[in-house]
Design a protein around this motif. Structure first.
Motif, mmCIF file in Angstrom:
data_model
loop_
_atom_site.group_PDB
_atom_site.id
_atom_site.type_symbol
_atom_site.label_atom_id
_atom_site.label_comp_id
_atom_site.label_asym_id
_atom_site.label_seq_id
_atom_site.Cartn_x
_atom_site.Cartn_y
_atom_site.Cartn_z
ATOM 1 N N ASN A 1 0.852 -1.187 0.000
ATOM 2 C CA ASN A 1 0.000 0.000 0.000
ATOM 3 C C ASN A 1 0.892 1.242 0.000
ATOM 4 O OD1 ASN A 1 -1.826 2.066 0.395
ATOM 5 N ND2 ASN A 1 -2.931 1.028 2.047
ATOM 6 N N PRO A 2 0.942 1.992 -1.110
ATOM 7 C CA PRO A 2 1.856 3.150 -1.198
ATOM 8 C C PRO A 2 1.452 4.312 -0.300
ATOM 9 C CG PRO A 2 0.440 3.050 -3.128
ATOM 10 C CD PRO A 2 0.179 1.804 -2.354
ATOM 11 N N SER A 3 0.212 4.291 0.211
ATOM 12 C CA SER A 3 -0.228 5.400 1.072
ATOM 13 C C SER A 3 0.220 5.230 2.519
ATOM 14 C CB SER A 3 -1.751 5.540 1.021
ATOM 15 O OG SER A 3 -2.375 4.455 1.694
ATOM 16 N N GLN A 4 0.774 4.048 2.860
ATOM 17 C CA GLN A 4 1.206 3.781 4.229
ATOM 18 C C GLN A 4 2.732 3.899 4.329
ATOM 19 O OE1 GLN A 4 -1.034 2.963 6.899
ATOM 20 N NE2 GLN A 4 -2.456 3.716 5.345
ATOM 21 N N GLU A 5 3.197 4.587 5.347
ATOM 22 C CA GLU A 5 4.629 4.770 5.544
ATOM 23 C C GLU A 5 5.239 3.499 6.155
ATOM 24 O OE1 GLU A 5 6.233 7.216 4.473
ATOM 25 O OE2 GLU A 5 4.726 8.750 4.103
ATOM 26 N N THR A 6 6.337 3.046 5.574
ATOM 27 C CA THR A 6 6.948 1.803 6.065
ATOM 28 C C THR A 6 7.621 1.975 7.414
ATOM 29 O OG1 THR A 6 8.986 2.296 4.860
ATOM 30 C CG2 THR A 6 7.337 0.948 3.731
ATOM 31 N N PHE A 7 7.928 3.228 7.809
ATOM 32 C CA PHE A 7 8.626 3.425 9.087
ATOM 33 C C PHE A 7 7.666 3.548 10.269
ATOM 34 C CE2 PHE A 7 8.235 7.646 7.060
ATOM 35 C CZ PHE A 7 7.496 8.316 8.018
ATOM 36 N N GLN A 8 6.350 3.436 10.030
ATOM 37 C CA GLN A 8 5.407 3.483 11.144
ATOM 38 C C GLN A 8 5.694 2.325 12.102
ATOM 39 O OE1 GLN A 8 1.322 3.623 9.890
ATOM 40 N NE2 GLN A 8 1.745 5.031 8.221
ATOM 41 N N PRO A 9 5.729 2.595 13.423
ATOM 42 C CA PRO A 9 6.086 1.534 14.375
ATOM 43 C C PRO A 9 5.017 0.461 14.527
ATOM 44 C CG PRO A 9 5.458 3.537 15.531
ATOM 45 C CD PRO A 9 5.532 3.890 14.078
ATOM 46 N N TYR A 10 3.762 0.786 14.182
ATOM 47 C CA TYR A 10 2.672 -0.193 14.272
ATOM 48 C C TYR A 10 2.013 -0.295 12.895
ATOM 49 C CZ TYR A 10 3.294 0.531 19.267
ATOM 50 O OH TYR A 10 3.826 0.629 20.523
ATOM 51 N N GLN A 11 2.024 -1.485 12.322
ATOM 52 C CA GLN A 11 1.462 -1.675 10.993
ATOM 53 C C GLN A 11 0.535 -2.882 10.994
ATOM 54 O OE1 GLN A 11 4.348 -1.612 7.791
ATOM 55 N NE2 GLN A 11 5.713 -0.243 8.941
ATOM 56 N N GLN B 1 -18.851 -2.690 -0.998
ATOM 57 C CA GLN B 1 -19.035 -3.018 0.409
ATOM 58 C C GLN B 1 -17.694 -3.403 1.057
ATOM 59 O OE1 GLN B 1 -21.983 -6.047 -0.358
ATOM 60 N NE2 GLN B 1 -23.654 -4.783 0.472
ATOM 61 N N LEU B 2 -16.889 -4.174 0.344
ATOM 62 C CA LEU B 2 -15.578 -4.569 0.868
ATOM 63 C C LEU B 2 -14.711 -3.348 1.156
ATOM 64 C CD1 LEU B 2 -14.814 -7.594 -1.496
ATOM 65 C CD2 LEU B 2 -15.119 -7.738 0.982
ATOM 66 N N LEU B 3 -14.680 -2.426 0.210
ATOM 67 C CA LEU B 3 -13.839 -1.248 0.385
ATOM 68 C C LEU B 3 -14.368 -0.347 1.494
ATOM 69 C CD1 LEU B 3 -13.063 -0.437 -3.359
ATOM 70 C CD2 LEU B 3 -11.460 -1.273 -1.633
ATOM 71 N N ALA B 4 -15.687 -0.236 1.588
ATOM 72 C CA ALA B 4 -16.279 0.590 2.647
ATOM 73 C C ALA B 4 -15.947 0.033 4.025
ATOM 74 C CB ALA B 4 -17.791 0.684 2.454
ATOM 75 N N LEU C 1 -6.784 -0.232 -2.689
ATOM 76 C CA LEU C 1 -5.813 -0.427 -1.615
ATOM 77 C C LEU C 1 -5.264 0.886 -1.048
ATOM 78 C CD1 LEU C 1 -4.173 -2.309 0.164
ATOM 79 C CD2 LEU C 1 -2.523 -2.571 -1.707
ATOM 80 N N PRO C 2 -4.962 1.913 -1.858
ATOM 81 C CA PRO C 2 -4.421 3.155 -1.283
ATOM 82 C C PRO C 2 -5.373 3.851 -0.312
ATOM 83 C CG PRO C 2 -3.951 3.046 -3.632
ATOM 84 C CD PRO C 2 -4.905 1.923 -3.331
ATOM 85 N N THR C 3 -6.648 3.482 -0.351
ATOM 86 C CA THR C 3 -7.611 4.120 0.559
ATOM 87 C C THR C 3 -7.786 3.332 1.857
ATOM 88 O OG1 THR C 3 -9.574 2.964 -0.300
ATOM 89 C CG2 THR C 3 -8.852 4.951 -1.470
ATOM 90 N N LEU C 4 -7.101 2.213 1.973
ATOM 91 C CA LEU C 4 -7.269 1.332 3.132
ATOM 92 C C LEU C 4 -6.143 1.546 4.150
ATOM 93 C CD1 LEU C 4 -8.245 -2.006 1.314
ATOM 94 C CD2 LEU C 4 -9.747 -0.199 2.162
ATOM 95 N N PRO C 5 -6.395 1.249 5.430
ATOM 96 C CA PRO C 5 -5.388 1.480 6.481
ATOM 97 C C PRO C 5 -4.431 0.306 6.700
ATOM 98 C CG PRO C 5 -7.443 0.824 7.498
ATOM 99 C CD PRO C 5 -7.700 0.856 6.005
ATOM 100 N N PHE C 6 -4.242 -0.520 5.669
ATOM 101 C CA PHE C 6 -3.364 -1.685 5.795
ATOM 102 C C PHE C 6 -2.082 -1.450 5.005
ATOM 103 C CE2 PHE C 6 -7.800 -3.210 5.860
ATOM 104 C CZ PHE C 6 -7.834 -3.685 7.169
#
Length: 343
Positions: A184-194, A334-337, A212-217
């Motif tokens: 997911n390119p919207s998530q930073e890889t250096f975040q301590p909790y993923q 529905q899945l994305l929501a 995927l870029p809109t999801l928190p994973f």
């Protein structure tokens, strides 16, 4: 062939032999497919006599060769177990101290004889090299230990190493298929909790991949049924981000198989249920089918501890009534929501 090897083979043959007496010629026939000379063969038979496992029947006499062997032997099975334990004790005193033979004391002579050639090779490796200090792939370690690169993965080597208490000490990198996942390119890889979402089926993976870029994973992982249970151990190699605490969530079909897969992941990797997806599915009606799947009462009980009481009851009633809910019951929208809300 050494007399010790012949002795082990003869012991294995005696264990499966039903009668209380055996003719010498039956031992000869049993060893006929091996390159064995008489003195070595006779030495093995005499070892069994010394151990009191075989006692010559005097009425039938001996063959007059040097050394002489009885034409017929009585089998004294009560001494087989005693001799078996003594041999393990003798080897235990001689083998490398990192090897634990305790498992074999409660097993049959056959199990011990089958593993002993590999145990001896492992012993020689440890004497020469000591315990490994760096990880290597399973085929490489397998070749180092036995000369067979497939022994660990295909020849039962992992089981033997587990029995000896050596699996973790051997620093073996498992040979698993690469994990199938999307970043997911919207998530930073250096975040301590993923967090990472695993989905069982390809259709659901493709549907979530589109947004995927809109999801928190940080990653979306395709489980491909039971493959994920073995493949997930590749994650740390394919996603080598340091100083991160990873949490994995699983979303699969609401059937016995899907629950068994999740439960295996939960036991092995502490993977959690992707609760929002399951609750949305349980709002739908189950459909008949998949009656031949293996049930898992332990898996169902574990699953219910994560679900609200009403949802857990609906799931159990549905499964026991021969119904299931595929994850494809939810549309892409529905899945994305649901996914955007997290789990």
């Amino acid at each position: 062939m050494e007399s010790e090897d012949i002795c082990r083979r003869l012991l294995s043959h005696i264990q499966s032999y039903k009668k209380s007496t055996i003719l010498l010629e039956e031992f000869v026939d049993f060893m006929s497919g091996h390159a064995v000379n008489y003195p070595t063969f006779a030495e093995a038979i005499l070892q069994l006599e010394e151990m009191q496992i075989l006692v010559g029947v005097k009425a039938h006499g001996r063959n007059g060769k040097r050394p002489a062997l009885a034409y017929q032997y009585k089998i004294r099975r009560q001494f087989m177990r005693q001799g078996h334990l003594q041999r393990i004790q003798q080897h235990s005193a001689q083998f490398h101290p990192s090897m634990n033979l305790d498992w074999y004391y409660a097993q049959s002579e056959e199990a011990w004889s089958k593993d002993l050639p590999y145990i001896e090779r492992i012993h020689h490796f440890l004497v020469e090299h000591g315990l490994p200090i760096s990880e290597v792939p399973a085929p490489e370690r397998s070749y180092q230990l036995t000369g067979d690169e497939k022994w660990i993965t295909e020849g039962g080597g992992k089981v033997v190493l587990d029995r000896l208490g050596l699996w973790d000490k051997m620093l073996i990198i498992p040979v698993s298929d690469p994990l199938m996942w999307a970043f997911n390119p919207s998530q930073e890889t250096f975040q301590p909790y993923q967090s990472h979402l695993i989905v069982e089926n390809k259709t659901t993976f493709r549907a979530l991949l589109a947004g995927l870029p809109t999801l928190p994973f940080s990653t979306l992982i395709y489980g491909s049924g039971w493959k994920i249970v073995g493949n997930l151990e590749m994650f740390r190699l394919q996603y080598p981000v340091q100083d991160v605490q990873h949490t994995f969530y699983y979303f699969g079909d609401l059937d016995w198989e899907g629950i068994r897969i999740w439960h295996a992941l939960e036991v092995k990797y502490a993977v959690e249920l992707a609760l929002g997806f399951y609750l949305a599915c349980l709002d739908r009606k189950g459909v008949p089918g998949k009656l031949n799947q293996i049930r898992s009462e332990a898996g169902l009980a574990a699953c219910r501890t994560f679900l609200p009481e009403g949802a857990g009851e609906r799931l159990e009633n549905m499964l026991r009534n021969g119904q299931y809910i595929p994850q494809e019951v939810l549309s892409q929208e529905q899945l994305l929501a649901i996914g955007r809300l997290g789990v």
